[in-house]
Design an enzyme around this catalytic site. Structure first.
Site, mmCIF file in Angstrom:
data_model
loop_
_atom_site.group_PDB
_atom_site.id
_atom_site.type_symbol
_atom_site.label_atom_id
_atom_site.label_comp_id
_atom_site.label_asym_id
_atom_site.label_seq_id
_atom_site.Cartn_x
_atom_site.Cartn_y
_atom_site.Cartn_z
ATOM 1 C CB CYS A 85 53.211 46.862 62.274
ATOM 2 S SG CYS A 85 53.705 46.835 60.570
ATOM 3 C CE LYS A 144 45.365 43.157 59.165
ATOM 4 N NZ LYS A 144 46.753 42.708 59.044
ATOM 5 C CG ASP A 165 43.070 47.954 65.112
ATOM 6 O OD1 ASP A 165 42.473 47.249 64.275
ATOM 7 O OD2 ASP A 165 44.299 48.125 65.107
ATOM 8 C CG HIS A 189 49.274 47.247 63.511
ATOM 9 N ND1 HIS A 189 49.472 48.294 62.641
ATOM 10 C CD2 HIS A 189 49.621 46.131 62.827
ATOM 11 C CE1 HIS A 189 49.924 47.828 61.491
ATOM 12 N NE2 HIS A 189 50.034 46.511 61.575
ATOM 13 C CD GLN A 221 45.132 40.434 63.293
ATOM 14 O OE1 GLN A 221 44.674 39.317 63.036
ATOM 15 N NE2 GLN A 221 46.081 40.984 62.550
HETATM 16 N N1 PLP Z 1 45.617 46.894 63.354
HETATM 17 C C1 PLP Z 1 45.911 45.606 63.547
HETATM 18 C C2 PLP Z 1 45.583 44.957 64.868
HETATM 19 C C3 PLP Z 1 46.516 44.875 62.530
HETATM 20 O O1 PLP Z 1 46.802 43.584 62.718
HETATM 21 C C4 PLP Z 1 46.806 45.516 61.306
HETATM 22 C C5 PLP Z 1 47.501 44.783 60.221
HETATM 23 O O2 PLP Z 1 48.321 43.928 60.474
HETATM 24 C C6 PLP Z 1 46.460 46.858 61.152
HETATM 25 C C7 PLP Z 1 45.870 47.512 62.198
HETATM 26 C C8 PLP Z 1 46.706 47.593 59.873
HETATM 27 O O3 PLP Z 1 45.885 47.098 58.875
HETATM 28 P P1 PLP Z 1 46.035 47.592 57.362
HETATM 29 O O4 PLP Z 1 47.469 47.387 57.012
HETATM 30 O O5 PLP Z 1 45.116 46.708 56.609
HETATM 31 O O6 PLP Z 1 45.641 49.017 57.307
#
Ligand code: PLP
Length: 422
Positions: free
Chosen positions: A367, A228, A202, A124, A205
């Site tokens: 993203c 999420k 990260d 992401h 998910q």
């Molecule tokens: N990393 C992953 C794998 C994501 O799916 C997301 C959000 O879609 C993010 C990071 C970013 O999360 P946030 O927007 O809650 O900071």
């Protein structure tokens, strides 16, 4: 087949509504942000109604009660992740904020010119851009692991890249938010440590779908977002190994993060406050704790089986529809995400048509532009399942995708006929 009962669905009031088209809502955009159960809404409104005040500051009843609830939320989060101590649990504004904190505090201190930060191509933007920015500050290099044709990455490739590049940090998502691919956190962390790389996971998910065990994973940093995982937006978590967090300089400066301030300088507070400058997300932390307890109550194994069944059902059905391409591995290798493309139809048109049928999916690059570029796509549509989705909703999704296919194939045929006759 209904692995999770109606009771779970009844816990989420928003699921009863209809969309603008008058159709009952089928919410399949959970990988972007999930819905909240009454347990979370009630915990947050209870705080606002009965005992909200700023934390760690006032010597009065409400502040003491708010502080106790905020710190209890930290303990719930610690337990959810199996961290050794609450000193290792930093509340942030979300995954993005947590990665930026690490990139600034750890990165500025420990990463130098020509050092390598290793990522996968499936990251992401939240786990790409902060490293590009670090590169602009200190001159490090950002390198990417490519995907194989089956949307996974072999351990052998990871090992070879670690051995050749000797990165300072290997930062990767435990599951891709586009492909759904689950990456083997424990194995890759062990490999990275063999080559002296630190690891950031990260888990944006992962946290909604599985119990996280940071001690078992053994990564230096693990980050995730509340929204999420049925919690509120505006809160996320940074787990870090205590010794490393201790060695890192404070990031944001202000109230709450200091032990002492003089006209010439400051001394930072101990962990975790050192990294929590300003008024923290108090009610959001309380909501997050309620969400984690709620998910634990349903049971992560039940959630996993339920999502897997829905994902498999959609995946199998899509593979039967001519012109539909699934962007991601087979269901046994992924979380409850089915990203797809329909031949000749833009992803936005797919999402718009599904909305007329009451079905909420995501369309775009999610993203993850480098990933889409590597796949030769500009956009995909994504259905993502959670504990409250039903087989009926999957059937509606499949029927609507067939409609899109029919409708746009006809439009395409008409357009082609016009082109031939004009
Ligand atoms: N990393 C992953 C794998 C994501 O799916 C997301 C959000 O879609 C993010 C990071 C970013 O999360 P946030 O927007 O809650 O900071």
């Amino acid at each position: 087949m209904a692995l999770i009962t109606r009771d779970v669905r009844n816990d989420f009031p928003v699921l009863d509504r209809k969309t603008a088209s008058g159709e009952p809502l089928a919410f399949l955009d959970n990988a972007a942000s999930a819905q909240r159960p009454n347990a979370v809404i009630d915990a947050m409104s209870d705080c606002y109604r009965r005992y909200y005040a700023n934390v760690h500051r006032g010597i009065h009843t409400l502040s003491e009660e708010s502080t106790a609830a905020y710190e209890a939320a930290r303990e719930t989060t610690r337990e959810f992740m199996n961290a050794r101590s609450t000193r290792e649990v930093i509340f942030t504004a979300g995954t993005t904020a947590a990665i930026n904190l690490v990139a600034h505090s750890w990165g500025n201190q420990f990463v130098q010119k020509d050092d390598v930060i290793l990522l996968t191509i499936a990251e992401h933007h939240a786990n790409i851009v902060p490293w590009h920015q670090l590169s602009e500050r200190v001159g490090c290099r950002v390198e990417f692991l490519p995907l194989q044709d089956d949307f996974t990455i072999d351990d052998a490739v990871v090992k070879e890249r670690l051995e050749t590049l000797r990165p300072k940090l290997f930062a990767f998502a435990s599951s891709s938010n586009v492909l759904g691919t689950n990456f083997p956190v424990q194995r890759w962390t062990k490999l990275a440590h063999e080559f002296d790389a630190k690891v950031l996971v990260d888990a944006a998910q992962a946290a909604p779908h599985q119990a996280i065990d940071v001690q078992q994973w053994d990564a230096e940093f693990v980050v995730f977002s509340g929204h999420k995982a049925c919690g509120p937006s505006g809160i996320g978590v940074l787990y870090g190994k205590e010794a490393l967090l201790d060695a890192m300089p404070a990031f944001l400066g202000g109230g709450g993060m200091i032990d002492k301030v003089t006209t010439t300088g400051f001394t930072p507070h101990h962990l975790p406050e050192k990294f929590e400058a300003g008024t923290p997300p108090i009610v959001e932390a309380i909501g997050l704790a309620a969400a984690l307890k709620y998910l634990q109550g349903v049971g992560f194994e039940n959630i996993r089986q339920h999502e897997h069944a829905l994902c498999e059902m959609a995946d199998n059905a899509f593979r039967e529809i001519e012109g539909v391409e699934i962007i991601g591995p087979t269901p046994d290798k992924k979380t409850g995400i089915v990203s797809f493309a329909i031949d000749g139809v833009h992803a936005h048109d797919i999402a718009q048509w599904l909305d007329t049928r009451g079905i909420a999916v995501r369309a775009g690059h999610h993203c993850a532009m480098p990933l889409h570029e590597s796949l030769g796509k500009t956009a995909t549509a994504r259905a993502s399942f959670y504990l409250y989705n039903t087989t009926d909703e999957v059937e509606r999704l499949v029927a609507a995708v067939k409609e899109v296919r029919e409708k746009f194939a006809r439009t395409g045929r008409r357009r082609r006929r016009r082109e031939v006759t004009s």
